[in-house]
Design a protein around this motif. Structure first.
Motif, PDB file in Angstrom:
ATOM      1  N   GLY A  98       0.781  -1.234   0.000  1.00 50.37           N
ATOM      2  CA  GLY A  98       0.000   0.000   0.000  1.00 50.37           C
ATOM      3  C   GLY A  98       0.806   1.274   0.000  1.00 50.37           C
ATOM      4  N   GLU A  99       0.066   2.344   0.149  1.00 47.49           N
ATOM      5  CA  GLU A  99       0.650   3.684   0.141  1.00 47.49           C
ATOM      6  C   GLU A  99      -0.184   4.512   1.126  1.00 47.49           C
ATOM      7  OE1 GLU A  99       0.526   5.286  -3.819  1.00 47.49           O
ATOM      8  OE2 GLU A  99       1.334   7.216  -3.177  1.00 47.49           O
ATOM      9  N   CYS A 100       0.344   4.662   2.350  1.00 47.03           N
ATOM     10  CA  CYS A 100      -0.430   5.396   3.368  1.00 47.03           C
ATOM     11  C   CYS A 100      -0.376   6.886   3.119  1.00 47.03           C
ATOM     12  CB  CYS A 100       0.076   5.044   4.767  1.00 47.03           C
ATOM     13  SG  CYS A 100       1.648   5.843   5.209  1.00 47.03           S
ATOM     14  N   GLY A 101       0.679   7.326   2.424  1.00 44.70           N
ATOM     15  CA  GLY A 101       0.804   8.744   2.108  1.00 44.70           C
ATOM     16  C   GLY A 101       1.453   9.578   3.199  1.00 44.70           C
ATOM     17  N   GLU A 102       1.693   8.950   4.371  1.00 47.16           N
ATOM     18  CA  GLU A 102       2.171   9.736   5.523  1.00 47.16           C
ATOM     19  C   GLU A 102       3.589   9.374   5.951  1.00 47.16           C
ATOM     20  OE1 GLU A 102       0.186  11.976   7.042  1.00 47.16           O
ATOM     21  OE2 GLU A 102      -1.529  11.532   5.758  1.00 47.16           O
ATOM     22  N   CYS A 103       4.019   8.151   5.707  1.00 51.76           N
ATOM     23  CA  CYS A 103       5.288   7.676   6.281  1.00 51.76           C
ATOM     24  C   CYS A 103       6.479   8.189   5.474  1.00 51.76           C
ATOM     25  CB  CYS A 103       5.300   6.150   6.359  1.00 51.76           C
ATOM     26  SG  CYS A 103       5.463   5.337   4.756  1.00 51.76           S
ATOM     27  N   LEU A 104       7.679   7.952   5.987  1.00 48.39           N
ATOM     28  CA  LEU A 104       8.905   8.431   5.328  1.00 48.39           C
ATOM     29  C   LEU A 104       9.018   7.873   3.910  1.00 48.39           C
ATOM     30  CD1 LEU A 104      11.700   8.245   8.048  1.00 48.39           C
ATOM     31  CD2 LEU A 104      10.743  10.294   6.958  1.00 48.39           C
ATOM     32  N   HIS A 105       8.659   6.601   3.746  1.00 44.69           N
ATOM     33  CA  HIS A 105       8.739   5.982   2.417  1.00 44.69           C
ATOM     34  C   HIS A 105       7.752   6.642   1.460  1.00 44.69           C
ATOM     35  CE1 HIS A 105      11.520   2.634   3.147  1.00 44.69           C
ATOM     36  NE2 HIS A 105      11.038   2.649   4.376  1.00 44.69           N
ATOM     37  N   CYS A 106       6.526   6.827   1.920  1.00 46.74           N
ATOM     38  CA  CYS A 106       5.516   7.430   1.048  1.00 46.74           C
ATOM     39  C   CYS A 106       5.884   8.864   0.705  1.00 46.74           C
ATOM     40  CB  CYS A 106       4.137   7.371   1.704  1.00 46.74           C
ATOM     41  SG  CYS A 106       3.444   5.709   1.702  1.00 46.74           S
ATOM     42  N   LYS A 107       6.550   9.550   1.635  1.00 38.57           N
ATOM     43  CA  LYS A 107       6.942  10.938   1.372  1.00 38.57           C
ATOM     44  C   LYS A 107       8.176  11.029   0.494  1.00 38.57           C
ATOM     45  CE  LYS A 107       4.496  13.423   4.868  1.00 38.57           C
ATOM     46  NZ  LYS A 107       4.371  13.530   6.328  1.00 38.57           N
ATOM     47  N   MET A 113       8.033   1.582  -0.490  1.00 38.96           N
ATOM     48  CA  MET A 113       7.963   0.571   0.563  1.00 38.96           C
ATOM     49  C   MET A 113       7.310   1.134   1.826  1.00 38.96           C
ATOM     50  SD  MET A 113      11.190  -1.774  -0.346  1.00 38.96           S
ATOM     51  CE  MET A 113      10.844  -2.671   1.064  1.00 38.96           C
ATOM     52  N   CYS A 114       6.049   1.465   1.708  1.00 36.43           N
ATOM     53  CA  CYS A 114       5.276   2.069   2.797  1.00 36.43           C
ATOM     54  C   CYS A 114       5.471   1.319   4.116  1.00 36.43           C
ATOM     55  CB  CYS A 114       3.803   2.071   2.403  1.00 36.43           C
ATOM     56  SG  CYS A 114       2.695   2.652   3.694  1.00 36.43           S
ATOM     57  N   ASP A 115       5.749   2.078   5.185  1.00 37.32           N
ATOM     58  CA  ASP A 115       5.944   1.461   6.506  1.00 37.32           C
ATOM     59  C   ASP A 115       4.666   0.801   7.016  1.00 37.32           C
ATOM     60  OD1 ASP A 115       8.613   1.893   7.127  1.00 37.32           O
ATOM     61  OD2 ASP A 115       8.233   3.979   7.694  1.00 37.32           O
ATOM     62  N   LEU A 116       3.548   1.439   6.811  1.00 36.10           N
ATOM     63  CA  LEU A 116       2.285   0.944   7.371  1.00 36.10           C
ATOM     64  C   LEU A 116       1.715  -0.227   6.573  1.00 36.10           C
ATOM     65  CD1 LEU A 116       0.019   1.450   9.513  1.00 36.10           C
ATOM     66  CD2 LEU A 116      -1.145   2.809   7.744  1.00 36.10           C
TER      67      LEU A 116
HETATM   68 ZN   LIG Z   1       3.340   4.898   3.857  1.00 33.96          ZN
END
Ligand SMILES: [Zn+2]
Ligand SMILES: [Zn+2]
Length: 380
Positions: A98-107, A113-116
């Protein structure tokens, strides 16, 4: 608002009760989506090797009963609390990561590699409350990689749902949920071959053929397919593979064979087998000075990559990728557009199609090595 919103839906799902046993079509109950979740009506799904791997459950902790499936196309039926980015009627592709949009990876522009919401094959429940949304007569049925698309309805975290152009035929673009984007992105986003260049593809399964398709789209002049099964070459020609090497036909290591064919090495290579030997060959077959090798295949637990450091000092680059570096929500809509404007060809990946009640046939085709992708039609 959908008439079924907020209610439990009874529908058909293909339940895996035990490892390696045929799936059973059952009537299951699908709970409404919770906060940050959506419930999808699945219209088409496809079988990927990863489903088969976890269904066989050899060497993993078995988690059953479970609903597999992670390549699919569907329509949003209802949304949970706080969901604003999706609404009923949206056409979507669920994705196993996924892509939470908030974590360091998404940013980060460089990571997907989304953390969540990064793939987790051990988790059989929803991330929000650790519970399942599927049950039969009160018995919970586990999810698979947050998608569980072998069901007429499923609940997915919004971060794992890509909203796409409703003009796209879901029976074709559903295969972009996993394997095809993995190979395509490995070439287009990571190897990045230049027009007129040479590319070697190790492994001509679905992912390797998608990597070849990426090389074709990039305008590669020579696409060299490497596979232990010579029978795969004929099919691979449709994906732009112009030359073929079977390592079994040669005494010397395949990297040397490729270096001879290409005046010192290919410009790019993409490894899609998971064999450690193929990974080393894929790296050592790229040209010094500029060659880039990209690893896609999943290795065995105890593998170690061994090569002489001089190969790096001679300006070769080794990279790896996860899901072709695509961010599911941000990037998938544009891949769908590539198909709609007839750049990317998807039909040639689809070798079989079965109705939902015949889902076990899709497993047979894959286990016998007959299919690239088999589409499962949820509506009979
Ligand atoms: Zn994320
Ligand atoms: Zn997959």
């Amino acid at each position: 608002m959908s008439p079924t919103a907020g209610q439990v839906i009874k529908c058909r799902a293909a339940v895996a009760w035990e490892a390696g046993k045929p799936l059973v079509i059952e009537e299951v109950e699908v709970a409404p989506p919770q906060a940050n979740e959506v419930r999808l009506k699945i219209l088409f799904t496809a079988l990927c090797r990863t489903d088969v791997h976890f269904w066989e459950a050899k060497g993993q902790t078995p988690l059953f009963p479970r609903i597999f499936g992670h390549e699919a196309g569907g329509i949003v039926e209802s949304v949970g609390e706080g969901v604003t980015e999706l609404q009923p009627g949206d056409h979507v592709l669920p994705v196993f990561t996924g892509e939470c949009g908030e974590c360091l990876h998404c940013k980060s522009e460089e990571s997907n590699m989304c953390d969540l919401l990064r793939i987790n094959t051990d988790r059989g429940t929803m991330i929000i409350d650790g519970k399942t949304r599927f049950s039969k007569n009160g018995q919970p049925i586990y999810h698979f990689v947050g998608t569980s698309t072998f069901s007429e309805y499923t609940v997915v975290h919004t971060g794992c749902v890509a909203k796409i152009n409703p003009a796209a035929p879901l029976d074709k673009v559903c295969i972009l949920s996993c394997g095809i984007c993995t190979g395509l992105g490995a070439t287009l986003n990571v190897a990045k071959p230049k027009k007129g260049s040479s590319v070697a593809i190790f492994g001509l399964g679905a992912v390797g053929l998608a990597a070849a398709e990426g090389a074709r789209l990039a305008g590669a002049a020579r696409i060299i397919g490497v596979d232990l099964h010579s029978s795969r070459f004929e099919e691979a020609k449709k994906f732009g593979v112009s030359e073929f090497v079977n390592p079994k036909d040669h005494e010397k290591p395949v990297q040397e064979v490729i270096a001879e064919m290409t005046d010192g090495g290919v410009d790019r290579s993409v490894e899609c087998t998971g064999s450690i030997q193929a990974m080393i060959s894929a790296f050592e077959c790229v040209h010094d000075g500029w060659g880039v090798a990209v690893l896609v295949g999943v290795p065995n637990k105890d593998d170690a990559f061994k090569t002489h450091p001089m190969n790096f000092l001679n300006e070769r680059t080794l990279k790896g990728t996860f899901y072709g570096n695509y961010k599911p929500r941000t990037d998938l809509p544009s891949v769908v557009e590539k198909y709609l404007n007839k750049e990317l060809e998807l039909e040639k990946f689809i070798t079989h199609s079965v109705s939902f009640s015949e889902i076990n046939k899709a497993f047979d085709y894959m286990l016998k090595g007959q299919s690239i992708r088999c589409i499962i039609r949820m509506e009979e």
